[in-house]
Motif scaffolding. Structure first.
Motif, short mmCIF file in Angstrom:
data_model
loop_
_atom_site.label_atom_id
_atom_site.label_comp_id
_atom_site.label_asym_id
_atom_site.label_seq_id
_atom_site.Cartn_x
_atom_site.Cartn_y
_atom_site.Cartn_z
N ARG A 115 0.85 -1.24 -0.03
CA ARG A 115 -0.02 0.01 -0.07
C ARG A 115 0.98 1.31 0.00
O ARG A 115 1.93 1.19 0.40
N ALA A 116 0.45 2.26 -0.37
CA ALA A 116 1.06 3.48 -0.44
C ALA A 116 1.65 3.90 1.07
O ALA A 116 0.86 3.53 1.91
N GLY A 117 2.86 4.32 1.11
CA GLY A 117 3.32 4.67 2.29
C GLY A 117 4.26 3.32 2.71
O GLY A 117 4.92 3.53 3.76
N ASP A 118 4.11 2.25 2.38
CA ASP A 118 4.63 1.03 2.61
C ASP A 118 6.26 1.10 2.41
O ASP A 118 6.65 1.76 1.44
N ARG A 119 7.14 0.42 3.19
CA ARG A 119 8.62 0.50 3.07
C ARG A 119 8.96 -0.94 2.39
O ARG A 119 8.40 -1.79 3.24
N VAL A 120 9.20 -0.95 1.27
CA VAL A 120 9.30 -2.32 0.38
C VAL A 120 10.66 -2.34 0.11
O VAL A 120 11.44 -1.68 -0.32
N VAL A 121 11.12 -3.64 0.29
CA VAL A 121 12.61 -3.97 -0.08
C VAL A 121 12.65 -5.29 -1.32
O VAL A 121 11.89 -6.15 -0.95
N ASP A 122 13.13 -4.94 -2.26
CA ASP A 122 13.48 -5.89 -3.40
C ASP A 122 14.82 -6.33 -3.11
O ASP A 122 15.72 -6.08 -3.45
N LEU A 123 14.76 -7.71 -2.75
CA LEU A 123 16.33 -8.30 -2.55
C LEU A 123 16.87 -9.03 -3.74
O LEU A 123 16.00 -9.97 -4.24
N GLY A 124 17.84 -8.89 -3.99
CA GLY A 124 18.26 -9.53 -5.31
C GLY A 124 17.93 -8.78 -6.52
O GLY A 124 17.10 -9.63 -7.40
N ALA A 125 17.45 -7.82 -6.54
CA ALA A 125 16.69 -6.76 -7.61
C ALA A 125 17.26 -6.80 -8.95
O ALA A 125 16.39 -6.70 -9.83
N GLY A 126 18.41 -7.40 -9.19
CA GLY A 126 18.85 -7.14 -10.60
C GLY A 126 18.84 -5.86 -11.41
O GLY A 126 19.29 -4.93 -10.55
N VAL A 127 18.03 -5.69 -12.38
CA VAL A 127 17.98 -4.30 -12.84
C VAL A 127 16.62 -3.56 -12.23
O VAL A 127 16.31 -2.52 -12.96
N GLY A 128 16.03 -4.02 -11.36
CA GLY A 128 14.87 -3.61 -10.58
C GLY A 128 13.66 -4.22 -11.09
O GLY A 128 12.62 -3.20 -10.78
#
Length: 255
Positions: free
Chosen positions: A43-56
């Motif tokens: 949801r808007a405002g969440d802190r989100v982490v993409d681990l092993g993101a590559g080019v995103g």
């Protein structure tokens, strides 16, 4: 500086809503990353982490769907991280790009602001090919992106558990034939699992599983009806096309 233009392609995702530069050789983004984004609830405002993101790809696809995220793209390869940073800027998506080994200790994460119990959602597409059954690519970047060690899944799940707040959710995609390893890794600190098998075609075993797990969750595990990617003619099914084009989400992302 990003590598010479001849070594980089620009590819459209989400029906053209997202355009990403990526290396012509080595690991290249595909359906797995888009399915992962479509399975992630945020949801808007969440802190989100993409681990092993590559080019995103996965993180940026999620941010394209959900505006207002505080997004961090974590990638071990500096060249891929540089591309991820450029892709975020080119698509006008606010994202922090961090060069970091997912298996690093808590102090290394903290140096980049990824403190324990500080994140609402993690998504990850770890390397998952078994080196005993999969001949690794001679391209080192591709090898790192695809080939797992016996500790890979546990280490990545541990990192996710550490940075997630209580009741925060991890969403991951992994090989279906190693579902036992997934359940074992998630048994430590996670619950309320939702599992979506992904089949290449009807009548064939699942090739992937998408899993959502809640830190500290206590609800029973849910095994959802399988997602069939292709018709008998091997053409992508209508509902899958809608997901890949960014017009629909998968059940794991539904509140």
């Amino acid at each position: 500086m990003i590598e010479a233009l001849a070594d980089i392609t620009e590819d459209a995702f989400l029906g053209g809503q997202l355009r990403l530069k990526q290396k012509r050789s080595g690991h290249r983004a595909g359906h797995d990353a888009i399915l992962l984004a479509a399975a992630t609830e945020a949801r808007a405002g969440d802190r989100v982490v993409d681990l092993g993101a590559g080019v995103g790809t996965a993180g940026l696809a999620l941010a394209r769907r959900v505006a207002g995220l505080s997004l961090s793209l974590v990638e071990i390869d500096p060249e891929l991280a540089q591309l991820a940073r450029a892709n975020a800027a080119a698509n006008a998506i606010a994202a922090e790009t961090i060069v970091l080994d997912v298996t690093a200790d808590a102090s290394a994460f903290a140096e980049h602001g990824l403190l324990p119990d500080s994140v609402d959602a993690v998504l990850m597409n770890p390397p998952f090919n078994d080196p005993a059954r999969h001949r690794g690519s001679p391209d080192q970047a591709r090898h790192v992106a695809h080939v797992a060690t016996s500790e890979t899944l546990d280490a990545w799940v541990h990192a996710s558990r550490r940075i997630l707040r209580s009741n925060g959710a991890l969403t991951l995609i992994w090989r279906a034939d190693e579902i036992a390893e997934i359940l074992a890794a998630l048994s430590r600190g996670f619950g309320s699992l939702s599992i979506l098998p992904v089949h290449g075609e009807a009548g064939r075993p699942a090739i992937r599983v998408l899993v959502r797990a809640v830190k500290g969750g206590r609800a029973p595990t849910r095994l959802l009806p399988g997602l069939m990617l292709n018709e008998e003619s091997r053409v992508p099914k209508k509902e899958v096309r809608e997901v890949l084009e960014g017009r629909a989400v998968l059940p794991l992302a539904e509140p």
